[in-house]
Design a protein around this motif. Structure first.
Motif, PDB file in Angstrom:
ATOM      1  N   SER A  85     -22.141  18.777  -2.616  1.00 31.43           N
ATOM      2  CA  SER A  85     -21.701  17.782  -1.635  1.00 31.43           C
ATOM      3  C   SER A  85     -22.336  17.993  -0.258  1.00 31.43           C
ATOM      4  CB  SER A  85     -20.173  17.806  -1.503  1.00 31.43           C
ATOM      5  OG  SER A  85     -19.744  19.067  -1.038  1.00 31.43           O
ATOM      6  N   ASN A 112     -19.238  13.075   1.893  1.00 28.56           N
ATOM      7  CA  ASN A 112     -19.157  12.184   0.734  1.00 28.56           C
ATOM      8  C   ASN A 112     -17.994  11.201   0.811  1.00 28.56           C
ATOM      9  OD1 ASN A 112     -17.162  14.049   0.389  1.00 28.56           O
ATOM     10  ND2 ASN A 112     -17.977  14.926  -1.479  1.00 28.56           N
ATOM     11  N   ASP A 113     -17.527  10.901   2.012  1.00 31.44           N
ATOM     12  CA  ASP A 113     -16.424   9.963   2.144  1.00 31.44           C
ATOM     13  C   ASP A 113     -16.599   9.173   3.439  1.00 31.44           C
ATOM     14  OD1 ASP A 113     -14.139   8.655   1.382  1.00 31.44           O
ATOM     15  OD2 ASP A 113     -12.785  10.325   1.753  1.00 31.44           O
ATOM     16  N   THR A 114     -15.981   7.998   3.485  1.00 36.59           N
ATOM     17  CA  THR A 114     -16.032   7.174   4.687  1.00 36.59           C
ATOM     18  C   THR A 114     -14.625   6.790   5.113  1.00 36.59           C
ATOM     19  OG1 THR A 114     -16.264   5.133   3.398  1.00 36.59           O
ATOM     20  CG2 THR A 114     -18.306   6.199   4.168  1.00 36.59           C
TER      21      THR A 114
END
Length: 178
Positions: A85, A112-114
Motif C-alpha cells: 500500500s 489507498n483511500d479518499t
C-alpha cells in the motif's frame, strides 16, 4: 456515499473537496486531490549521492526527471515501510509565484483511500510548527484526527533550490570543462 452516487444525488449545500488519505505510522494525513497528478505503485528510484536522507531519489516520468521525497523520513525521520500500500504519489508542486508548477513525487504509506468533505471541517490545531509548515489543520472523525498536508509548503527555500534549481545545469557546460 461513493463518488458517482454523490454526483447523481446532486448533493447541495457546503462545497466539498476530495482528499487522498495516507498514513505515517499510525497517524492519518490527507492531500487535496486537486494537487495529485497520478498515484503509482512504489517504483525503483535512482538514489542521489549526498542528498538529504528524505530525498528518496529520482525517476523518469513522461520524459521528465522527477525528484521523490519520502514524507515519512521528512516528517518523523524514518523511511517509508515497504508495503504493497506504499505508493509513489505525483503532485503539482508550485514553488513560487510566477513559476509553473513542477511534478514532485511523494512516497506515502497506505495511500489507498479518499475522503470527500468540506475543507472548512479542518481546523487549526493551536501550534505554530515552523519546522513543518506543510502540516496544516486537522479534522476530527470517528477514527481520530486527520491532518491536511499542504503540498506547496513541503519544501524550504534551500531544498526547493536543490531539487528545482532556477537555472538548471547545462549539459554543454560539462563538456566545456573537460
Amino acid at each position: 456515499m461513493d463518488e458517482l452516487a454523490h454526483k447523481r444525488s446532486g448533493a447541495s449545500g457546503a462545497k466539498t473537496a476530495l482528499f487522498l488519505m495516507f498514513r505515517i505510522g499510525q497517524e492519518r494525513y490527507a492531500l487535496q486531490a486537486v494537487d495529485v497528478v497520478e498515484v503509482l505503485p512504489r517504483l525503483q528510484l535512482k538514489p542521489i549521492a549526498r542528498a538529504p536522507s528524505w530525498v528518496a531519489g529520482v525517476f523518469a516520468y513522461r520524459g521528465v526527471v522527477v525528484p521523490v521525497i519520502d514524507l515519512c523520513e521528512l516528517t518523523f525521520g524514518r523511511p517509508a515501510q515497504l508495503r504493497t500500500s506504499t505508493r509513489l504519489v505525483l503532485v503539482h508542486y508550485r514553488s513560487a509565484a510566477g513559476r509553473p508548477p513542477r511534478v514532485l513525487g511523494l512516497l506515502l504509506e497506505q495511500a489507498n483511500d479518499t475522503l470527500r468533505c468540506d475543507p472548512r471541517e479542518f481546523q487549526p490545531y493551536g501550534l505554530d510548527n515552523r519546522q513543518a509548515p506543510f502540516l496544516g489543520p486537522v479534522r476530527e472523525d470517528d477514527l481520530g484526527l486527520l491532518q491536511w498536508v499542504r503540498v506547496d509548503d513541503l519544501l524550504a527555500a534551500e531544498v526547493r533550490e536543490l531539487l528545482f534549481p532556477e537555472e538548471p545545469l547545462d549539459p554543454a557546460s560539462l563538456e566545456e570543462s573537460r
